[in-house]
Motif scaffolding. Structure first.
Motif, PDB file in Angstrom:
ATOM      1  N   ALA A  45       3.467  17.224  -8.374  1.00  0.00           N
ATOM      2  CA  ALA A  45       3.370  16.882  -6.955  1.00  0.00           C
ATOM      3  C   ALA A  45       2.040  16.234  -6.582  1.00  0.00           C
ATOM      4  O   ALA A  45       2.023  15.228  -5.857  1.00  0.00           O
ATOM      5  N   PRO A  46       0.871  16.758  -7.029  1.00  0.00           N
ATOM      6  CA  PRO A  46      -0.393  16.071  -6.664  1.00  0.00           C
ATOM      7  C   PRO A  46      -0.437  14.629  -7.130  1.00  0.00           C
ATOM      8  O   PRO A  46      -0.977  13.766  -6.429  1.00  0.00           O
ATOM      9  N   TRP A  47       0.127  14.362  -8.324  1.00  0.00           N
ATOM     10  CA  TRP A  47       0.124  12.985  -8.818  1.00  0.00           C
ATOM     11  C   TRP A  47       1.005  12.102  -7.942  1.00  0.00           C
ATOM     12  O   TRP A  47       0.629  10.971  -7.619  1.00  0.00           O
ATOM     13  N   PHE A  48       2.176  12.594  -7.560  1.00  0.00           N
ATOM     14  CA  PHE A  48       3.062  11.810  -6.699  1.00  0.00           C
ATOM     15  C   PHE A  48       2.418  11.561  -5.334  1.00  0.00           C
ATOM     16  O   PHE A  48       2.533  10.473  -4.772  1.00  0.00           O
ATOM     17  N   VAL A  49       1.745  12.579  -4.795  1.00  0.00           N
ATOM     18  CA  VAL A  49       1.062  12.409  -3.508  1.00  0.00           C
ATOM     19  C   VAL A  49      -0.044  11.370  -3.631  1.00  0.00           C
ATOM     20  O   VAL A  49      -0.212  10.500  -2.775  1.00  0.00           O
ATOM     21  N   GLY A  50      -0.819  11.457  -4.719  1.00  0.00           N
ATOM     22  CA  GLY A  50      -1.867  10.465  -4.931  1.00  0.00           C
ATOM     23  C   GLY A  50      -1.318   9.064  -5.118  1.00  0.00           C
ATOM     24  O   GLY A  50      -1.883   8.085  -4.624  1.00  0.00           O
ATOM     25  N   LEU A  51      -0.196   8.961  -5.838  1.00  0.00           N
ATOM     26  CA  LEU A  51       0.435   7.655  -6.033  1.00  0.00           C
ATOM     27  C   LEU A  51       0.866   7.050  -4.708  1.00  0.00           C
ATOM     28  O   LEU A  51       0.690   5.847  -4.469  1.00  0.00           O
ATOM     29  N   ALA A  52       1.410   7.886  -3.829  1.00  0.00           N
ATOM     30  CA  ALA A  52       1.913   7.379  -2.556  1.00  0.00           C
ATOM     31  C   ALA A  52       0.789   7.064  -1.578  1.00  0.00           C
ATOM     32  O   ALA A  52       0.810   6.026  -0.902  1.00  0.00           O
ATOM     33  N   LEU A  53      -0.223   7.951  -1.498  1.00  0.00           N
ATOM     34  CA  LEU A  53      -1.261   7.795  -0.478  1.00  0.00           C
ATOM     35  C   LEU A  53      -2.436   6.947  -0.932  1.00  0.00           C
ATOM     36  O   LEU A  53      -3.083   6.295  -0.106  1.00  0.00           O
ATOM     37  N   ILE A  54      -2.754   6.970  -2.217  1.00  0.00           N
ATOM     38  CA  ILE A  54      -3.960   6.289  -2.703  1.00  0.00           C
ATOM     39  C   ILE A  54      -3.633   4.958  -3.368  1.00  0.00           C
ATOM     40  O   ILE A  54      -4.439   4.027  -3.331  1.00  0.00           O
ATOM     41  N   THR A  55      -2.446   4.838  -3.980  1.00  0.00           N
ATOM     42  CA  THR A  55      -2.115   3.609  -4.706  1.00  0.00           C
ATOM     43  C   THR A  55      -1.036   2.798  -3.996  1.00  0.00           C
ATOM     44  O   THR A  55      -1.290   1.667  -3.549  1.00  0.00           O
ATOM     45  N   ALA A  56       0.158   3.342  -3.904  1.00  0.00           N
ATOM     46  CA  ALA A  56       1.277   2.572  -3.367  1.00  0.00           C
ATOM     47  C   ALA A  56       1.086   2.243  -1.886  1.00  0.00           C
ATOM     48  O   ALA A  56       1.346   1.107  -1.458  1.00  0.00           O
ATOM     49  N   GLY A  57       0.623   3.209  -1.107  1.00  0.00           N
ATOM     50  CA  GLY A  57       0.443   2.979   0.328  1.00  0.00           C
ATOM     51  C   GLY A  57      -0.550   1.869   0.623  1.00  0.00           C
ATOM     52  O   GLY A  57      -0.215   0.881   1.310  1.00  0.00           O
ATOM     53  N   PRO A  58      -1.802   1.969   0.134  1.00  0.00           N
ATOM     54  CA  PRO A  58      -2.756   0.875   0.370  1.00  0.00           C
ATOM     55  C   PRO A  58      -2.307  -0.458  -0.231  1.00  0.00           C
ATOM     56  O   PRO A  58      -2.616  -1.515   0.322  1.00  0.00           O
ATOM     57  N   LEU A  59      -1.592  -0.407  -1.362  1.00  0.00           N
ATOM     58  CA  LEU A  59      -1.124  -1.642  -1.979  1.00  0.00           C
ATOM     59  C   LEU A  59      -0.158  -2.371  -1.057  1.00  0.00           C
ATOM     60  O   LEU A  59      -0.287  -3.584  -0.826  1.00  0.00           O
ATOM     61  N   LEU A  60       0.797  -1.654  -0.519  1.00  0.00           N
ATOM     62  CA  LEU A  60       1.764  -2.273   0.387  1.00  0.00           C
ATOM     63  C   LEU A  60       1.104  -2.676   1.698  1.00  0.00           C
ATOM     64  O   LEU A  60       1.453  -3.712   2.289  1.00  0.00           O
ATOM     65  N   ALA A  61       0.136  -1.879   2.158  1.00  0.00           N
ATOM     66  CA  ALA A  61      -0.573  -2.222   3.398  1.00  0.00           C
ATOM     67  C   ALA A  61      -1.356  -3.521   3.228  1.00  0.00           C
ATOM     68  O   ALA A  61      -1.372  -4.378   4.122  1.00  0.00           O
ATOM     69  N   SER A  62      -2.019  -3.681   2.072  1.00  0.00           N
ATOM     70  CA  SER A  62      -2.778  -4.910   1.836  1.00  0.00           C
ATOM     71  C   SER A  62      -1.847  -6.119   1.755  1.00  0.00           C
ATOM     72  O   SER A  62      -2.215  -7.216   2.190  1.00  0.00           O
ATOM     73  N   LEU A  63      -0.652  -5.918   1.197  1.00  0.00           N
ATOM     74  CA  LEU A  63       0.310  -7.019   1.155  1.00  0.00           C
ATOM     75  C   LEU A  63       0.699  -7.443   2.563  1.00  0.00           C
ATOM     76  O   LEU A  63       0.791  -8.637   2.864  1.00  0.00           O
ATOM     77  N   TYR A  64       0.892  -6.477   3.443  1.00  0.00           N
ATOM     78  CA  TYR A  64       1.240  -6.809   4.824  1.00  0.00           C
ATOM     79  C   TYR A  64       0.068  -7.483   5.541  1.00  0.00           C
ATOM     80  O   TYR A  64       0.237  -8.503   6.223  1.00  0.00           O
ATOM     81  N   PHE A  65      -1.129  -6.923   5.382  1.00  0.00           N
ATOM     82  CA  PHE A  65      -2.293  -7.489   6.064  1.00  0.00           C
ATOM     83  C   PHE A  65      -2.663  -8.874   5.539  1.00  0.00           C
ATOM     84  O   PHE A  65      -3.379  -9.616   6.220  1.00  0.00           O
ATOM     85  N   SER A  66      -2.205  -9.211   4.326  1.00  0.00           N
ATOM     86  CA  SER A  66      -2.496 -10.550   3.811  1.00  0.00           C
ATOM     87  C   SER A  66      -1.785 -11.633   4.612  1.00  0.00           C
ATOM     88  O   SER A  66      -2.141 -12.812   4.504  1.00  0.00           O
ATOM     89  N   PHE A  67      -0.804 -11.250   5.423  1.00  0.00           N
ATOM     90  CA  PHE A  67      -0.105 -12.191   6.288  1.00  0.00           C
ATOM     91  C   PHE A  67      -0.556 -12.072   7.741  1.00  0.00           C
ATOM     92  O   PHE A  67       0.135 -12.539   8.648  1.00  0.00           O
ATOM     93  N   THR A  68      -1.713 -11.444   7.953  1.00  0.00           N
ATOM     94  CA  THR A  68      -2.201 -11.223   9.314  1.00  0.00           C
ATOM     95  C   THR A  68      -3.640 -11.705   9.452  1.00  0.00           C
ATOM     96  O   THR A  68      -4.333 -11.938   8.465  1.00  0.00           O
ATOM     97  N   ASP A  69      -4.074 -11.809  10.695  1.00  0.00           N
ATOM     98  CA  ASP A  69      -5.479 -12.035  11.024  1.00  0.00           C
ATOM     99  C   ASP A  69      -6.034 -10.692  11.490  1.00  0.00           C
ATOM    100  O   ASP A  69      -5.823 -10.276  12.620  1.00  0.00           O
ATOM    101  N   TYR A  70      -6.757 -10.012  10.592  1.00  0.00           N
ATOM    102  CA  TYR A  70      -7.172  -8.623  10.827  1.00  0.00           C
ATOM    103  C   TYR A  70      -8.664  -8.517  10.550  1.00  0.00           C
ATOM    104  O   TYR A  70      -9.151  -8.964   9.500  1.00  0.00           O
ATOM    105  N   ASN A  71      -9.403  -7.908  11.506  1.00  0.00           N
ATOM    106  CA  ASN A  71     -10.850  -7.803  11.367  1.00  0.00           C
ATOM    107  C   ASN A  71     -11.355  -6.371  11.213  1.00  0.00           C
ATOM    108  O   ASN A  71     -12.549  -6.105  11.385  1.00  0.00           O
TER     109      ASN A  71
END
Length: 322
Positions: A45-71
């Motif tokens: 469970a800790p590994w899955f939580v880390g994967l979701a919150l530390i790796t997969a979550g920021p990865l997908l967020a950065s993909l979305y923000f790459s199509f935005t004007d964000y400061n």
């Protein structure tokens, strides 16, 4: 059957059903298996939580923000492919790519060549092998640290150790890290110096090559160079491929050395402006996080492309035992 019953004799019991014949397993075994599965999921469970919150979550967020004007401070605005189109006109990004490619294509082959050469020396069975292996591996642990980068800047400075040694022989040195023609070379030397990790892997691979191959080649009159190119290198190609992929990925992600040596500017004259350093400047210096996110995804595609090319080309030069 009636005759047997009349004589008072019971019929023979049916033989036990073979395993896998559809008979249900005891309830106790099923419960124990469920408890073991729950325990395994609990440990994971800790590994899955880390994967979701530390790796997969920021990865997908950065993909979305790459199509935005964000400061990073105010609201963001969706701009579509504008950040990626902007890269085509960004001269500093092109300069950062050029510097990074030179750094990767020069430092990685030199690093692997030095690592293989020292691994072959240590493979001859020198005394104190464990000590030498530890000493040579140490730069790989410290090479990416801030302390070593500061030390490197002092060593190659105008009054550094390198110029003091040159002055002893009557040679006038210069500020290596402050000269546009030599600053990148000092960082290449620093990366080559961190040869310990691939050297240890090469040494392990050399120990797995059967000695009978070298003995048979020696009987046939093959020299040392012939044995190296026709026995050592082919047998080590899986290890060379492994080290090549890892070191290329690490070299593309180099940041600390360039940041410390140049003071975070990438100077002089953008000669040490690595791609990751320019990404940091755009994201956390100019607060242009949308553009920085697009740059991060471009770097991911570049690294993924080089890795894919290496894997596709490996079938032509990597030889496995099977």
């Amino acid at each position: 059957m009636s005759a047997l019953l009349q004589r008072g004799t019971r019929p023979a019991a049916a033989p036990p059903a073979p395993a896998g014949s559809g008979r249900r397993a005891p309830k106790g075994g099923t419960g124990r298996r469920k408890r073991e599965n729950l325990a395994a999921y609990g440990f994971l469970a800790p590994w899955f939580v880390g994967l979701a919150l530390i790796t997969a979550g920021p990865l997908l967020a950065s993909l979305y923000f790459s199509f935005t004007d964000y400061n990073l401070i105010g609201d963001y605005e969706f701009v579509g492919w504008a950040n990626y189109e902007r890269m085509l006109e960004d001269a500093r990004l092109h300069s950062a790519l050029r510097v990074t490619f030179v750094y990767v294509f020069v430092s990685v082959p030199l690093q692997l060549a030095l690592a293989l050469a020292l691994a072959m020396v240590l493979d001859r069975g020198v005394r104190g092998l464990a000590l030498y292996r530890s000493v040579y591996y140490l730069p790989s642990l410290l090479g990416g640290s801030v302390a070593v980068a500061i030390l490197w800047r002092q060593v190659f400075g105008a009054e550094g150790l390198v110029n003091q040694v040159l002055a002893f022989f009557g040679i006038q040195g210069e500020g290596w890290v402050s000269h546009p023609d030599h600053a990148l070379s000092t960082l290449i030397v620093l990366n080559v110096w961190t040869f310990g990790a691939p050297m240890v892997i090469f040494l392990a691979g050399l120990r797995q090559i059967p000695a009978m191959y070298y003995e048979a080649a020696a009987v046939d009159g093959a020299g040392k160079l012939h044995r190296f190119w026709h026995i050592t290198v082919p047998m080590l190609t899986p290890i060379i491929f492994f080290n090549l992929v890892l070191q290329i990925i690490n070299a593309f992600q180099t940041f600390t050395q360039a940041f410390i040596v140049s003071g975070g500017t990438g100077g002089p004259s953008d000669s040490t402006l690595f791609y990751t350093l320019y990404l940091y400047q755009r994201g956390f210096g100019a607060f242009d996080m949308g553009y920085a996110s697009a740059m991060a995804w471009l770097l991911l595609m570049i690294i993924g492309g080089f890795t894919a090319v290496n894997f596709l080309a490996s079938k032509f030069w990597v030889f496995y035992g099977d």
